[in-house]
Write an enzyme that holds these catalytic residues in place. Structure first.
Site, PDB file in Angstrom:
ATOM      1  CG  HIS A 129      -0.662  -0.098   2.544  1.00 27.35           C
ATOM      2  ND1 HIS A 129       0.114   1.215   2.935  1.00 27.35           N
ATOM      3  CD2 HIS A 129       0.083  -1.384   3.495  1.00 27.35           C
ATOM      4  CE1 HIS A 129       0.906   0.694   4.252  1.00 27.35           C
ATOM      5  NE2 HIS A 129       0.587  -0.467   4.249  1.00 27.35           N
ATOM      6  CG  ASP A 130      -0.374   4.119   1.374  1.00 22.90           C
ATOM      7  OD1 ASP A 130      -1.503   4.776   0.662  1.00 22.90           O
ATOM      8  OD2 ASP A 130      -0.576   3.545   2.207  1.00 22.90           O
ATOM      9  N   GLY A 133       4.364  -1.252   2.888  1.00 16.71           N
ATOM     10  CA  GLY A 133       4.562   0.382   2.857  1.00 16.71           C
ATOM     11  C   GLY A 133       4.528   1.516   2.790  1.00 16.71           C
TER      12      GLY A 133
END
Length: 233
Positions: free
Chosen positions: A96-97, A114
């Site tokens: 994520h991200d 992440g």
């Protein structure tokens, strides 16, 4: 293939077979996604509570078998971004991200935690692991099995156990048309960072004086000034 809600596919993008796109994903033009890849998956973050975050993939990428690319989180950027012309090989993971630039290669089993930033033309060898929030500079190269826990400056090669810097990626720079003079300056800057026992701040100041009109060395200086986790030394 199974395609969930709020997914957009660009022209000539091919999902070969058995691809799963969970939701909230935008894929550009001329991409090829191989069997059993999972895109737009729910982020593996305990803070995630079902917010409509996104995965954005650019153009002309190849995503191989069993790769997983997850959406962002509300407390992060709310989006995971893949650029253009990347090769993401089998069993890779982009969490994520993350921000993955253009012309990036991730060899089999390489994994980003992440919030990682992987800049243009970076190459990760097979089974390389990257710690969360780490930045990896342009044209850097990580050998197979590297464990990266701090930022890697542009143009630097790392490898070994424990993972340490091992010179500059001169071959990658030459292949991409970077001049011999710029390569000479980058090699000199590498020595300032890693061979002259200088504090990083002093090395950066000397590199800035050396940079002149060199875009590549200026990019290296700007990267080092943005470091917050420290660099691998």
């Amino acid at each position: 293939c199974v395609i969930g809600p709020d997914v957009r596919l660009g022209d000539r993008t091919r999902l070969i077979a058995h691809v799963f796109i969970e939701s909230h994903t935008e894929i550009g033009k001329d991409n090829t996604v191989f069997p059993f890849a999972g895109l737009g998956g729910t982020p593996q973050d305990l803070s995630y509570k079902g917010e409509p975050t996104r995965l954005r993939i650019g153009d002309n990428n190849v995503i191989r078998e069993h790769a997983t690319l997850h959406r962002g989180t509300a407390r992060g950027r709310a989006v995971t971004t893949i650029g253009d012309n990347c090769l993401i090989m089998g069993n890779c993971h982009v969490a994520h991200d993350c921000i993955v630039g253009n012309h990036v290669i991730m060899a089999n089993g390489a994994s980003l935690a992440g919030h990682v930033q992987l800049h243009n033309h970076a190459i990760l060898g097979g089974f390389t692991l990257v710690h969360q929030f780490t930045k990896i500079g342009q044209y850097s190269f990580a050998a197979m099995g590297s464990a990266i826990t701090q930022d890697i400056p542009p143009f630097v090669m790392v490898g070994g156990k424990p993972t340490r810097p091992h010179g500059i990626n001169s071959v990658g720079m030459e292949r991409n048309g970077i001049s011999a003079e710029d390569i000479r300056l980058i090699r000199k800057a590498y020595k300032m960072i890693y061979k002259m026992n200088l504090r990083l701040e002093d090395a950066i100041d000397q590199m800035e004086d050396l940079a002149g009109d060199s875009k590549e060395l200026s990019a290296m200086v700007n990267f080092l000034r943005s470091v917050s986790r420290g660099i691998l030394r």
